[in-house]
Write an enzyme that holds these catalytic residues in place. Structure first.
Site, PDB file in Angstrom:
ATOM      1  CB  THR A  98      32.092  32.554  28.145  1.00  0.00           C
ATOM      2  OG1 THR A  98      31.992  31.975  26.850  1.00  0.00           O
ATOM      3  CG2 THR A  98      32.112  34.073  28.004  1.00  0.00           C
ATOM      4  CG  ASP A  99      34.667  29.397  24.591  1.00  0.00           C
ATOM      5  OD1 ASP A  99      33.614  30.077  24.639  1.00  0.00           O
ATOM      6  OD2 ASP A  99      34.728  28.287  24.006  1.00  0.00           O
ATOM      7  CD  GLU A 100      30.185  33.500  23.215  1.00  0.00           C
ATOM      8  OE1 GLU A 100      29.941  34.689  22.955  1.00  0.00           O
ATOM      9  OE2 GLU A 100      29.334  32.610  23.205  1.00  0.00           O
ATOM     10  CE1 TYR A 109      27.206  35.852  28.065  1.00  0.00           C
ATOM     11  CE2 TYR A 109      28.285  34.878  26.152  1.00  0.00           C
ATOM     12  CZ  TYR A 109      27.931  34.821  27.494  1.00  0.00           C
ATOM     13  OH  TYR A 109      28.309  33.750  28.265  1.00  0.00           O
ATOM     14  CE  LYS A 130      30.364  35.545  31.646  1.00  0.00           C
ATOM     15  NZ  LYS A 130      29.689  35.160  32.929  1.00  0.00           N
TER      16      LYS A 130
END
Ligand code: NAD
Ligand code: TDX
Length: 358
Positions: free
Chosen positions: A138-140, A171, A175
């Site tokens: 994810t971009d997060e 989260y 990741k």
């Protein structure tokens, strides 16, 4: 470390983890439609986030179990194809995750077990049996950016493959750790792997705990949209089919060892999204409530998708308003699919959320 790819891979067998969730099930449906010669097995723990209806009628084999179960994963990766390597016909596409930031605030260790440990278990099995791993991230992992036009340093930036990792939540940290582990298995253990970091997805079959389906299903139930904080936070929206087509472009032509950033130039504030949804429902755009903000709430995500354009991929869903209207229509037509999970999600939300407006 990179390995050059002198010809496209021809993938014919896939193990899809998390294939009963939102993006994974859309990937399964799209693959069956576009590539009928590909044999798919799904490994999914069937958590609250999975919906058995997501795979019904597809004919794919569903193995119910966890990606953190090393013995099970080993067995599945062996049967996928011993020794096929990077250019071979088998691959694991790893979607399985605990995916919701608000849940990570309530039960963080579950995220570490599934997202971090589960990815390491898969990577190790793929090394052992010479199978290519595509890891969905994810971009997060990059943290957040200042709002455009704010004048802050970085306010006109987008995330690139060179952006340093700075995750804000458990989260996104789980990741980010998973991404680092995949890269370490590539460099030190000879794993054949690719990684993609995608922006916020929308489309059919997304759990009603997430922002857009929560507002859509609420509106279908006659409720008022709920914005965290001021609503100025920006997400970079991409249709789930565009994400999955990008994953296939990487499976076909991606270079082992490389990372690809997937995005569709879809930056919108949450406030803009709520106004658009109210418009689709024929309501006053500003009829929403502000509710308790998410602790640590990331401000803006934005993806520079040039690494994907270099692979020949571009998004097809470039009209966000039309994509949103189609998504609303899907939820309108599939009340049976979301009604129970919405009730469960709202019980959790309502226990902690306050309405901040008078
Ligand atoms: P989702 O929550 O809808 O689906 C996750 C699936 O994984 C569910 O079917 C669940 O049962 C399964 N799962 C959970 N724990 C498992 C375990 N231990 N073993 C096996 N299966 C397990 O999530 P999603 O939105 O479809 O996200 C899929 C992937 O894409 C995730 O890795 C997520 O980090 C990533 N991603 C999501 C978005 C987004 O906007 N939704 C954006 C970028 C990246
Ligand atoms: O009721 C709400 N009101 C609201 O304003 C909810 C549920 C969310 N929000 C806000 C929070 C975010 O700014 O909407 C935005 C989107 O929220 P989520 O749907 O929870 O997504 P986000 O936290 O951005 O993370 C998503 O994108 C990256 C996915 O859930 C992740 O799995 C993915 O990695």
């Amino acid at each position: 470390m990179t390995t050059s790819l002198d010809r496209p891979r021809r993938i014919t067998r896939l193990l899809v983890t998390g294939g009963a969730g939102f993006i994974g099930s859309n990937f399964v449906h799209r693959t069956l439609a576009m590539r009928p010669d590909v044999h798919i097995t799904v490994l999914d723990a069937m958590t609250y986030a999975a919906n058995p209806a997501n795979l019904s009628g597809t004919g794919v084999e569903l193995v119910v179990g966890s990606v953190a179960d090393a013995a099970l994963v080993d067995r599945l990766v062996v049967s996928l194809g011993e020794g096929t390597g990077d250019a071979g016909g088998a691959a694991v596409v790893h979607f399985a995750a605990e995916s919701h930031n608000d849940n990570a605030l309530r039960d963080p260790l579950r995220f570490v077990r599934t997202n971090t440990e589960g990815t390491a278990v898969l990577a190790e099995a793929c090394v052992r049996h010479g199978v290519h791993l595509h890891h969905i991230s994810t971009d997060e992992v990059f943290g957040d950016l200042p709002l455009r036009g704010s004048g802050e340093p970085g306010s006109e930036d987008r995330f690139t493959v060179d952006t340093p990792y700075a995750p804000s939540s458990v989260y996104s940290a789980s990741k980010a750790s998973a991404d680092h582990l995949v890269r370490a298995f590539v460099r030190s253990h000879g794993l054949s792997a690719t990684i993609s970091n995608c922006s916020n997805n929308y489309g059919p079959r997304q759990h009603p705990e997430k922002f857009l389906p929560r507002q859509i299903t609420g509106l279908l139930d006659g409720e008022t949209p709920r914005l965290y904080g001021t609503g100025e936070n920006v997400r970079d929206w991409i249709h789930v089919d565009d994400h999955n087509d990008a994953v296939w472009a990487i499976l076909d032509r991606g270079v082992a060892g490389e990372t690809y950033l997937i995005g569709a130039d879809g930056e919108r504030s949450n406030l803009e999204c709520v106004r658009a949804l109210n418009g689709i429902f024929g309501r006053d755009g500003d009829d929403f409530v502000h509710v308790t903000d998410r602790p640590g709430h990331d401000l803006r995500y934005a993806i520079d998708p040039s690494s994907m354009h270099a692979l020949g991929w571009t998004p097809r869903f470039t009209d966000f308003a039309a994509g949103l209207a189609d998504t609303v229509a899907w939820y309108r037509d599939h009340r049976d699919w979301w009604e129970t999970s919405r009730k469960d999600a709202e019980l959790v939300y309502r226990a902690t959320e306050d309405i901040l407006d008078p």
